[in-house]
Motif scaffolding. Structure first.
Motif, mmCIF file in Angstrom:
data_model
loop_
_atom_site.group_PDB
_atom_site.id
_atom_site.type_symbol
_atom_site.label_atom_id
_atom_site.label_comp_id
_atom_site.label_asym_id
_atom_site.label_seq_id
_atom_site.Cartn_x
_atom_site.Cartn_y
_atom_site.Cartn_z
ATOM 1 N N ALA A 142 0.826 -1.205 0.000
ATOM 2 C CA ALA A 142 0.000 0.000 0.000
ATOM 3 C C ALA A 142 0.859 1.253 0.000
ATOM 4 O O ALA A 142 0.570 2.230 -0.715
ATOM 5 N N ALA A 143 1.942 1.247 0.779
ATOM 6 C CA ALA A 143 2.829 2.413 0.844
ATOM 7 C C ALA A 143 3.448 2.715 -0.515
ATOM 8 O O ALA A 143 3.692 3.882 -0.853
ATOM 9 N N ALA A 144 3.679 1.677 -1.313
ATOM 10 C CA ALA A 144 4.288 1.865 -2.631
ATOM 11 C C ALA A 144 3.363 2.594 -3.594
ATOM 12 O O ALA A 144 3.806 3.061 -4.654
ATOM 13 N N THR A 145 2.071 2.710 -3.259
ATOM 14 C CA THR A 145 1.119 3.403 -4.133
ATOM 15 C C THR A 145 0.949 4.874 -3.769
ATOM 16 O O THR A 145 0.146 5.574 -4.391
ATOM 17 N N SER A 146 1.680 5.346 -2.773
ATOM 18 C CA SER A 146 1.506 6.723 -2.308
ATOM 19 C C SER A 146 1.722 7.727 -3.440
ATOM 20 O O SER A 146 2.551 7.523 -4.324
ATOM 21 N N ARG A 147 0.952 8.807 -3.399
ATOM 22 C CA ARG A 147 1.026 9.861 -4.401
ATOM 23 C C ARG A 147 0.727 11.186 -3.710
ATOM 24 O O ARG A 147 0.270 11.215 -2.555
ATOM 25 N N PRO A 148 0.987 12.329 -4.378
ATOM 26 C CA PRO A 148 0.648 13.616 -3.768
ATOM 27 C C PRO A 148 -0.819 13.671 -3.357
ATOM 28 O O PRO A 148 -1.705 13.316 -4.134
ATOM 29 N N GLY A 149 -1.060 14.084 -2.139
ATOM 30 C CA GLY A 149 -2.410 14.153 -1.592
ATOM 31 C C GLY A 149 -2.654 13.179 -0.468
ATOM 32 O O GLY A 149 -3.519 13.408 0.371
ATOM 33 N N VAL A 150 -1.898 12.071 -0.437
ATOM 34 C CA VAL A 150 -2.080 11.080 0.620
ATOM 35 C C VAL A 150 -1.576 11.665 1.942
ATOM 36 O O VAL A 150 -0.467 12.186 2.017
ATOM 37 N N MET A 151 -2.387 11.540 2.996
ATOM 38 C CA MET A 151 -2.039 12.166 4.268
ATOM 39 C C MET A 151 -1.706 11.172 5.376
ATOM 40 O O MET A 151 -1.163 11.561 6.399
ATOM 41 N N ALA A 152 -2.042 9.897 5.200
ATOM 42 C CA ALA A 152 -1.776 8.924 6.264
ATOM 43 C C ALA A 152 -1.752 7.528 5.667
ATOM 44 O O ALA A 152 -2.286 7.294 4.580
ATOM 45 N N GLY A 153 -1.124 6.596 6.388
ATOM 46 C CA GLY A 153 -1.065 5.218 5.945
ATOM 47 C C GLY A 153 -2.263 4.422 6.431
ATOM 48 O O GLY A 153 -3.246 4.966 6.941
ATOM 49 N N LEU A 154 -2.175 3.083 6.292
ATOM 50 C CA LEU A 154 -3.252 2.214 6.733
ATOM 51 C C LEU A 154 -3.332 2.184 8.256
ATOM 52 O O LEU A 154 -2.363 2.416 8.947
ATOM 53 N N GLY A 155 -4.521 1.876 8.767
ATOM 54 C CA GLY A 155 -4.660 1.626 10.193
ATOM 55 C C GLY A 155 -5.604 2.554 10.918
ATOM 56 O O GLY A 155 -6.051 2.250 12.022
ATOM 57 N N GLY A 156 -5.929 3.705 10.343
ATOM 58 C CA GLY A 156 -6.844 4.619 11.011
ATOM 59 C C GLY A 156 -8.289 4.210 10.809
ATOM 60 O O GLY A 156 -8.604 3.259 10.095
ATOM 61 N N PHE A 157 -9.203 4.946 11.431
ATOM 62 C CA PHE A 157 -10.627 4.675 11.256
ATOM 63 C C PHE A 157 -11.152 5.227 9.935
ATOM 64 O O PHE A 157 -12.246 4.877 9.497
ATOM 65 N N GLY A 158 -10.385 6.113 9.326
ATOM 66 C CA GLY A 158 -10.732 6.664 8.026
ATOM 67 C C GLY A 158 -9.458 7.037 7.297
ATOM 68 O O GLY A 158 -8.368 7.068 7.877
ATOM 69 N N ALA A 159 -9.571 7.302 5.991
ATOM 70 C CA ALA A 159 -8.413 7.657 5.175
ATOM 71 C C ALA A 159 -8.523 9.113 4.751
ATOM 72 O O ALA A 159 -9.595 9.573 4.340
ATOM 73 N N LEU A 160 -7.426 9.842 4.866
ATOM 74 C CA LEU A 160 -7.410 11.273 4.558
ATOM 75 C C LEU A 160 -6.699 11.527 3.236
ATOM 76 O O LEU A 160 -5.706 10.882 2.913
ATOM 77 N N PHE A 161 -7.226 12.498 2.486
ATOM 78 C CA PHE A 161 -6.613 12.869 1.210
ATOM 79 C C PHE A 161 -6.756 14.370 1.013
ATOM 80 O O PHE A 161 -7.838 14.929 1.206
ATOM 81 N N ASP A 162 -5.664 15.023 0.632
ATOM 82 C CA ASP A 162 -5.603 16.478 0.468
ATOM 83 C C ASP A 162 -5.671 16.821 -1.019
ATOM 84 O O ASP A 162 -4.714 16.611 -1.765
ATOM 85 N N LEU A 163 -6.801 17.350 -1.475
ATOM 86 C CA LEU A 163 -6.985 17.658 -2.894
ATOM 87 C C LEU A 163 -6.073 18.775 -3.369
ATOM 88 O O LEU A 163 -5.607 18.763 -4.511
ATOM 89 N N LYS A 164 -5.803 19.740 -2.511
ATOM 90 C CA LYS A 164 -4.899 20.819 -2.920
ATOM 91 C C LYS A 164 -3.490 20.291 -3.149
ATOM 92 O O LYS A 164 -2.810 20.680 -4.098
ATOM 93 N N ALA A 165 -3.056 19.385 -2.288
ATOM 94 C CA ALA A 165 -1.727 18.793 -2.469
ATOM 95 C C ALA A 165 -1.657 17.954 -3.730
ATOM 96 O O ALA A 165 -0.579 17.749 -4.299
ATOM 97 N N ALA A 166 -2.816 17.479 -4.199
ATOM 98 C CA ALA A 166 -2.869 16.702 -5.443
ATOM 99 C C ALA A 166 -2.882 17.607 -6.670
ATOM 100 O O ALA A 166 -2.850 17.115 -7.803
ATOM 101 N N GLY A 167 -2.950 18.934 -6.455
ATOM 102 C CA GLY A 167 -2.860 19.869 -7.569
ATOM 103 C C GLY A 167 -4.177 20.467 -8.024
ATOM 104 O O GLY A 167 -4.239 21.084 -9.086
ATOM 105 N N TYR A 168 -5.242 20.325 -7.236
ATOM 106 C CA TYR A 168 -6.559 20.816 -7.637
ATOM 107 C C TYR A 168 -6.962 22.016 -6.794
ATOM 108 O O TYR A 168 -6.861 22.004 -5.573
ATOM 109 N N ASP A 169 -7.448 23.067 -7.454
ATOM 110 C CA ASP A 169 -7.950 24.250 -6.765
ATOM 111 C C ASP A 169 -9.474 24.293 -6.741
ATOM 112 O O ASP A 169 -10.080 24.740 -5.776
ATOM 113 N N ASP A 170 -10.092 23.827 -7.836
ATOM 114 C CA ASP A 170 -11.558 23.850 -7.938
ATOM 115 C C ASP A 170 -12.025 22.512 -8.513
ATOM 116 O O ASP A 170 -12.550 22.433 -9.620
ATOM 117 N N PRO A 171 -11.846 21.426 -7.746
ATOM 118 C CA PRO A 171 -12.104 20.098 -8.299
ATOM 119 C C PRO A 171 -13.562 19.668 -8.214
ATOM 120 O O PRO A 171 -14.318 20.111 -7.346
#
Length: 350
Positions: free
Chosen positions: A32-61
Motif C-alpha cells: 500500500a505504501a508503494a502506491t503513495s502519491r501527492p495528496g495522501v495524508m496517512a497510511g493504513l490503520g486509522g478509522f478513516g483515510a485522509l486525502f488532500d486535494l490541494k496537495a494533489a494539484g486541484y484548486d476547484d475540483p
C-alpha cells in the motif's frame, strides 16, 4: 436454572481470527505504501483515510466516484488457487470507469470478505490491488477485511472496490460529441471481468479442467482466462489532456452494443465496422464452443475492444499515434452517426 458455569467462548472459536487480520495488515502495508502519491495524508490503520486535494494539484475540483467488483471470474481464481491478478481486475473495473468521466483516479479502497481468512491468499489478492493502483497513479489508502464464518463456503471470498477521482470544473466528459466523430477502439487483454458466468458455462460444456492446456493460448486454461483487465488510465488521461477527445466508453457488461450509446447524446448513434479488428483467439474459441451468435458476443463480451474513444476527426490520427506510442493497440472502428443505437457492418473474424 443451574449453577454450572458454561465453558468460556472466544471470538476465535466462533470462527473470527483477529490476529490473522492484524497479520494481513502488516503484510500488505509495504504494498500500500508503494502506491503513495501527492495528496495522501496517512497510511493504513486509522478509522478513516485522509486525502488532500490541494496537495494533489486541484484548486476547484469536481469529485467522481466509482464502485465495482470482479464478478464470477473470482470463482475461477478460487478453483485454481491463482489469486495474483484478480486485484488488478478490481482496480481496473473502477478506475477505467472514472477516466470515462474525464477524471484522474486519486485513491482506492477495497472490501475483501471471506468465511475464514487465509493470510497468504488474502495478501496475494491485496498485493494485486496495490499493483493495479500503482499502475494507475492511484493510492491504496484503506479498505476492509471481513471474516464472516457461515456466510461463505470454505475457500470462497468476494471483492469490491471503491475509487475516487477528480477533474477540474468544466472538464467533464462526454462533451461536444458530433456526427462524424471518429471511434478509436483500444485492444483488450481478453475477457476482462464481464461475462464469466457464460465463460464458465462454455468451459463446463467442453469438459476441460482448469489445468488443461488452453486451446487458444500457451498456458493452462484457468490461468489464461484469468488474464487481468487492461488498465487504460494513464494512456487515456494523456490523450484527454492533449485535446480532441469528446467521450470515452469502457466496454464492460453489455459490450459495445450497450456501453457506447451511454456516452452519446440523444439522437446520435454509432456505425461500427466489425472487420476493423480481429477477434482475439479466446473469443473465437468461446464463440465456437458455445455456438454463440455475433449479437450475443457483442452484447456480452468486449470482443477484443476494451475502451472506445470518441474523438474529433481532425485529431484522430494524432491521438491514435500517441496511444500506440504509449503501448496501446488502436483500431479505427467507426464513426458517430445520426440516429439511435449501434449499427454494425462486416463480420467478426479471428
Amino acid at each position: 436454572m443451574t449453577d454450572k458455569t458454561p465453558d468460556a467462548l472466544t471470538y476465535a472459536q466462533a470462527g473470527v481470527d483477529i490476529d490473522a487480520g492484524n497479520a494481513l495488515v502488516d503484510r500488505i502495508k509495504p504494498a500500500a505504501a508503494a502506491t503513495s502519491r501527492p495528496g495522501v495524508m496517512a497510511g493504513l490503520g486509522g478509522f478513516g483515510a485522509l486525502f488532500d486535494l490541494k496537495a494533489a494539484g486541484y484548486d476547484d475540483p469536481i469529485l467522481v466516484a466509482a464502485t465495482d467488483g470482479v464478478g464470477t471470474k473470482l470463482k475461477i481464481a478460487i478453483d485454481t488457487g491463482y489469486f495474483d491478478t484478480v486485484g488488478v481486475d478490481l482496480v481496473a473495473m473502477c478506475v477505467n470507469d472514472l477516466v470515462c468521466q474525464g477524471a484522474e483516479p486519486l485513491f482506492f479502497l477495497d472490501y475483501f470478505a471471506t468465511g475464514k481468512l487465509e493470510v497468504e491468499a488474502a495478501a496475494r489478492i491485496v498485493e494485486g490491488i496495490a499493483a493495479g493502483c500503482k499502475a494507475s497513479g492511484c493510492a491504496l489508502i484503506g479498505g476492509e477485511t471481513a471474516e464472516m464464518p457461515g456466510m461463505y463456503a470454505p475457500g470462497d471470498f468476494d471483492l469490491a472496490g471503491f475509487a475516487v477521482g477528480a477533474m477540474d470544473r468544466g472538464a467533464a466528459l462526454p462533451s461536444g460529441v458530433q456526427p462524424g466523430d471518429v471511434l478509436l477502439g483500444l485492444g483488450s487483454n481478453g475477457v476482462h471481468s464481464n461475462g464469466y458466468s457464460l465463460v464458465r458455462k462454455v468451459v463446463e460444456r467442453t469438459g476441460l479442467a482448469w489445468d488443461a492446456p488452453a486451446p487458444f493460448g500457451e498456458s493452462a486454461l484457468g490461468q489464461a482466462l484469468l488474464a487481468p483487465t487492461r488498465l487504460y488510465v494513464t494512456q487515456v488521461l494523456a490523450a484527454i489532456r492533449s485535446g480532441g477527445v469528446h467521450a470515452l466508453a469502457h466496454i464492460t457488461g453489455g459490450g459495445l452494443t450497450e456501453n457506447l450509446p451511454r456516452v452519446l447524446p440523444d439522437g446520435l448513434g454509432a456505425s461500427i465496422d466489425l472487420g476493423a479488428w480481429r477477434l482475439p483467439p479466446v473469443f473465437d474459441w468461446l464463440a465456437r464452443e458455445g455456438g454463440l451468435e455475433t449479437s450475443e458476443m457483442l452484447k456480452t463480451f468486449n470482443a477484443g475492444i476494451g475502451m472506445v474513444l470518441v474523438v474529433a476527426p481532425d485529431r484522430a490520427e494524432t491521438l491514435a499515434d500517441s496511444l500506440r506510442a504509449a503501448g496501446e493497440t488502436v483500431y479505427r472502428i467507426g464513426v458517430v452517426t445520426h440516429g439511435q443505437g449501434v449499427r454494425y457492418s462486416g463480420d467478426l473474424t479471428a
